[in-house]
Design a protein around this motif. Structure first.
Motif, PDB file in Angstrom:
ATOM      1  N   VAL A 286      26.715  14.232  -9.516  1.00 47.46           N
ATOM      2  CA  VAL A 286      26.377  12.911  -9.007  1.00 47.46           C
ATOM      3  C   VAL A 286      26.823  12.484  -7.620  1.00 47.46           C
ATOM      4  CG1 VAL A 286      25.789  10.452  -9.781  1.00 47.46           C
ATOM      5  CG2 VAL A 286      26.029  12.474 -11.562  1.00 47.46           C
TER       6      VAL A 286
ATOM      7  N   LYS B 298      20.635   8.244  -9.939  1.00 44.93           N
ATOM      8  CA  LYS B 298      21.134   7.955 -11.154  1.00 44.93           C
ATOM      9  C   LYS B 298      20.277   8.067 -12.480  1.00 44.93           C
ATOM     10  CE  LYS B 298      24.735   4.821  -9.416  1.00 44.93           C
ATOM     11  NZ  LYS B 298      24.790   3.500  -8.846  1.00 44.93           N
TER      12      LYS B 298
ATOM     13  N   MET C 246      20.203  12.151 -12.956  1.00 40.95           N
ATOM     14  CA  MET C 246      21.440  12.750 -13.219  1.00 40.95           C
ATOM     15  C   MET C 246      22.368  12.059 -14.257  1.00 40.95           C
ATOM     16  SD  MET C 246      22.555  14.369  -9.531  1.00 40.95           S
ATOM     17  CE  MET C 246      23.319  15.735 -10.181  1.00 40.95           C
ATOM     18  N   ILE C 247      22.109  10.732 -14.405  1.00 41.67           N
ATOM     19  CA  ILE C 247      23.024  10.005 -15.594  1.00 41.67           C
ATOM     20  C   ILE C 247      22.262   9.729 -16.543  1.00 41.67           C
ATOM     21  CG2 ILE C 247      24.549   8.078 -15.975  1.00 41.67           C
ATOM     22  CD1 ILE C 247      25.424   8.082 -12.853  1.00 41.67           C
TER      23      ILE C 247
END
Ligand code: AMP
Ligand code: GLY
Length: 427
Positions: free
Chosen positions: A130, A171, A174-175
């Motif tokens: 990230v 985000k 990926m998060i």
């Protein structure tokens, strides 16, 4: 000379109904099966209650019912290896194997193939971390496109007008992992400008035959506004793809990519679909799909005037060279009618009226997508419900025919775009 064969179509969308409609006209067809199919395919053949991702059950069915050719509509079974499973059992199937289907299944694989082949595409970086991805944004202009690497049902591409949007998009993938594993790797891409077009080819591993060009309408709203969808309408040909451009696309995109795939030991068989941006410096590849487009398939099938079965068999056999499908000079336009709320949440089970009246309009075929039978009624069962497809001697006539038919169809909450074909008209 081919003898009659039983054919299985995998999938349940408008694309699969259009393929079934075309295959049904072939004198080479024995029995027609569609797994799982929809209310439209049910009228043409036998719907089979097997999900398109259950590749073992599909191959078992193929063996039990003496299926001589299987045609795969959607990308998921291809990326899961349905072709490998059928080949292993000696069953003939039209489509790329698992390795070749990575051209759609992994955007970073696609980019590597494009780079090896010297094919123009958007500049990009690939990231699995990230912080690295966020830092990388500094090396791009304000507008970028963030893409989940893997399959995300067409939702993993985020068009970002600002760096702030791009940060949020990274985000999200990926998060928050909104696209699951598909977003563990992201691509950051330069934003390309121009007009989009789709060019598809029948491929046999070495050689290919281009089909006439087409253009999709990805956004939900008129004037290309609102969120992306699976496609709200399409037409063929796309006038932006001139005959010179078509030669360029054939020579400088399809030829080198098929050569690279073959050199890598993954010769490409089936449909290769190039999503292109026609920029001021020429065509650049946005994406590859390893299958017919939906809804592009619907107008393309309407324009195919020769039998489709011999060309599908020839692709599977690696001998496409002797084939030359014939195409109608007419323009064909498909207007998708969807459930209100799509591509977000929507209701199902609404009774659809007027399909027969719409089919009676000159040049019109109504292809079903998210429909099913409920007694004698056809009811909605998905986001994209119908692809009302019409031919005409020119794009204006085809559009008029399509909308005349659309206006005869009703259900509670039906929505559609009113401007399908607008770019072809303005040219
Ligand atoms: P894809 O699935 O990669 O084709 O992306 C879906 C849609 O996003 C495309 O049809 C384009 O409308 C848009 N898109 C994707 N990549 C780019 C790019 N690099 N520049 C501009 N638009 C893009
Ligand atoms: N219509 C775009 C696609 O099939 O991916």
């Amino acid at each position: 000379m081919l003898s009659k064969i039983n054919i299985l179509i995998i999938g349940s969308g408008g694309r699969e109904h259009a393929l079934a409609w075309k295959i049904k006209q072939s004198p080479l067809l024995g029995e027609l099966y569609c797994a799982p199919g929809n209310a439209g395919t049910a009228k043409l053949g036998n719907n089979i209650d097997i999900c398109n991702d259950d590749i073992i059950a599909l191959a078992d069915f193929g063996e039990r019912h003496n299926i001589g050719l299987t045609v795969v509509g959607p990308e998921v079974p291809l990326c899961l290896g349905v072709v490998d499973e059928f080949n292993k059992r000696g069953l003939k199937i039209f489509g790329p194997n698992k390795e070749s289907a990575r051209l759609e299944g992994s955007k970073s694989f696609m980019k590597e193939i494009l780079s090896k082949s010297g094919v123009p595409t958007a500049k990009y970086e690939k990231h699995t971390n990230v912080d690295d991805a966020l830092t990388a944004l500094n090396r791009f202009d304000e507008q970028v496109v963030i893409k989940a690497d893997g399959l995300a049902a067409g939702k993993g591409v985020l068009i970002c007008a600002t760096k702030m949007q791009a940060k949020n998009a990274i985000k999200t993938a990926m998060i928050d992992r909104k696209f699951g594993n598909a977003g563990d790797t992201v691509l950051i891409e330069e934003m390309l400008e121009g007009e989009e077009a789709s060019v598809l080819a029948f491929c046999d591993g070495e050689d290919f035959l281009l089909m006439p060009s087409s253009q999709d309408h990805k956004r939900i709203g008129d004037g290309d506004t609102g969120p992306n969808t699976g496609g709200m309408g399409a037409y063929s040909p796309a006038p932006v793809v001139t005959s010179d451009l078509e030669k360029d696309i054939s020579k400088n995109i399809f030829s080198p990519v098929l050569k690279t795939m073959s050199e890598l030991g993954a010769p490409y068989k089936g449909i290769l679909y190039a999503g292109l941006m026609i920029t001021q410096v020429g065509p650049k590849v946005l994406e590859f799909n390893c299958r017919f487009g939906d809804p592009e398939c619907q107008p393309i099938m309407l324009r195919l005037s020769s039998d489709i079965v011999p060309v599908l068999v020839a692709c599977a056999n690696g001998e496409i060279n002797n084939h030359k499908p014939k195409w109608d000079n007419d323009t064909a336009v498909c207007v998708v009618m969807a459930s209100g709320g799509y591509p977000g949440n929507y209701d199902k089970g609404k009774t659809i009226r007027g399909i027969d009246e719409a089919n009676a309009v000159e040049g019109v075929v109504v292809f079903h997508a998210g429909t099913k039978l409920d007694g004698n009624d056809v009811v909605t069962s998905g986001g994209r419900v119908l692809g009302v497809t019409a031919k005409g001697i020119d794009v204006r006539t085809a559009i008029d025919n399509a909308y005349e038919a659309v206006e005869k169809i009703t259900w509670d909450g039906a929505v559609y775009r009113g401007d399908i074909g607008h770019r072809a008209i303005s040219r």
